[in-house]
Design a protein around this motif. Structure first.
Motif, mmCIF file in Angstrom:
data_model
loop_
_atom_site.group_PDB
_atom_site.id
_atom_site.type_symbol
_atom_site.label_atom_id
_atom_site.label_comp_id
_atom_site.label_asym_id
_atom_site.label_seq_id
_atom_site.Cartn_x
_atom_site.Cartn_y
_atom_site.Cartn_z
ATOM 1 N N LYS A 1 0.809 -1.209 0.000
ATOM 2 C CA LYS A 1 0.000 0.000 0.000
ATOM 3 C C LYS A 1 0.851 1.271 0.000
ATOM 4 C CE LYS A 1 -3.882 -2.148 2.466
ATOM 5 N NZ LYS A 1 -4.722 -2.132 3.698
ATOM 6 N N ASN A 2 2.090 1.161 0.463
ATOM 7 C CA ASN A 2 2.980 2.327 0.576
ATOM 8 C C ASN A 2 4.340 2.020 -0.054
ATOM 9 O OD1 ASN A 2 1.361 4.155 2.691
ATOM 10 N ND2 ASN A 2 1.281 2.028 3.401
ATOM 11 N N PRO A 3 4.388 1.895 -1.366
ATOM 12 C CA PRO A 3 5.652 1.532 -2.035
ATOM 13 C C PRO A 3 6.781 2.528 -1.787
ATOM 14 C CG PRO A 3 4.042 2.335 -3.624
ATOM 15 C CD PRO A 3 3.302 2.122 -2.332
ATOM 16 N N GLN A 4 6.444 3.764 -1.428
ATOM 17 C CA GLN A 4 7.489 4.757 -1.160
ATOM 18 C C GLN A 4 8.272 4.424 0.110
ATOM 19 O OE1 GLN A 4 4.251 5.284 -0.812
ATOM 20 N NE2 GLN A 4 3.910 6.084 1.248
ATOM 21 N N ASP B 1 17.027 4.620 -1.657
ATOM 22 C CA ASP B 1 16.157 4.198 -2.765
ATOM 23 C C ASP B 1 16.840 4.354 -4.128
ATOM 24 O OD1 ASP B 1 16.161 6.925 -3.215
ATOM 25 O OD2 ASP B 1 14.035 7.206 -2.779
ATOM 26 N N LYS C 1 11.631 4.858 -8.034
ATOM 27 C CA LYS C 1 10.280 4.985 -7.510
ATOM 28 C C LYS C 1 9.599 3.624 -7.604
ATOM 29 C CE LYS C 1 9.699 9.892 -8.604
ATOM 30 N NZ LYS C 1 8.872 10.906 -9.309
ATOM 31 N N PHE C 2 9.484 2.954 -6.464
ATOM 32 C CA PHE C 2 8.890 1.620 -6.449
ATOM 33 C C PHE C 2 7.376 1.699 -6.616
ATOM 34 C CE2 PHE C 2 12.920 1.180 -4.177
ATOM 35 C CZ PHE C 2 13.421 0.019 -4.761
ATOM 36 N N LYS C 3 6.828 0.690 -7.253
ATOM 37 C CA LYS C 3 5.382 0.626 -7.486
ATOM 38 C C LYS C 3 4.837 -0.695 -6.939
ATOM 39 C CE LYS C 3 5.652 3.309 -11.773
ATOM 40 N NZ LYS C 3 5.343 3.328 -13.213
#
Length: 211
Positions: free
Chosen positions: A44-47, A205, A209-211
């Motif tokens: 739910k929170n890939p960031q 990171d 930007k992870f998805k």
């Protein structure tokens, strides 16, 4: 491990999810449930996902209250030993009960010391990171190759990270920050360090930007 293949990157969540959450089942149902909840949080929170870099050693660097720039490992930091030169590391090692020295590490520190101080500038507090490489890297078949610990990294020269590596004396991935020597570490927010000096400062990171 190539950073152009995202499936091969080891990741962990800032919520505390362990690298191998399936192992939590050996600690009972409650631990397994917590691991599952952490994984659901990540989805739910890939960031919140960061790369688990295999750097070595861990370095804590910054300015003490009198303004001196210092670099130390976590054991030195816990003992409130603040080294203001690579030679101070050697003196620290000689005073240890084991008397075991680390001449290869002193040389690495000497290569990156000025660059780390340049990155800190006038910022207060301490930055906690892991050393990835400590001398300029020469491309091998279009890749920057370095092995700080167990994992060997192959970074494409023309990738975003490759462009950061080019011409740098060393590289450190910074993940935590401490306001002073008494403070608890907290996730680094990306502020307080200059990134245009001779030592590359990488973020956990790596700009992905992870998805």
């Amino acid at each position: 491990m190539r950073l152009d293949f995202i499936d091969n990157i080891l990741v962990e969540a800032r919520t505390g999810a362990q690298p191998h959450p399936e192992d939590s089942i050996f600690d009972g149902a409650q631990a397994a449930t917590q691991a599952l909840q952490s994984l659901q949080y990540v989805i739910k929170n890939p960031q919140s996902v960061t790369i688990k870099w295999d750097g070595f050693p861990a370095l804590i660097f910054g300015r003490v209250r009198d303004g001196r720039f210092t670099v130390q490992d976590k054991y030195m930091f816990d003992a409130k030993v603040f080294a203001d030169s690579p030679e101070a590391w050697q003196q620290y090692d000689l005073k240890k009960a084991s008397g075991k020295t680390r001449p290869d590490l002193y040389a690495k520190l000497a290569n990156i010391w000025a660059g780390l101080e340049q990155a800190v500038g006038d910022s207060a507090g301490f930055f906690w990171g892991d050393l990835l490489w400590s001398q300029p890297l020469t491309p091998i078949k279009g890749m920057y190759v370095f092995k700080p610990n167990v994992v060997e990294y192959h970074i494409p020269v023309n990738s975003s990270i490759g462009k950061i590596i080019k011409g740098r004396n060393g590289g450190v991935v910074v993940h935590s920050y401490l306001h002073d020597e008494q403070a608890k570490q907290q996730p680094w927010n990306g502020q307080g360090l200059k990134r245009d000096g001779s030592v590359a400062i990488l973020t956990p990171d790596a700009g992905i930007k992870f998805k």
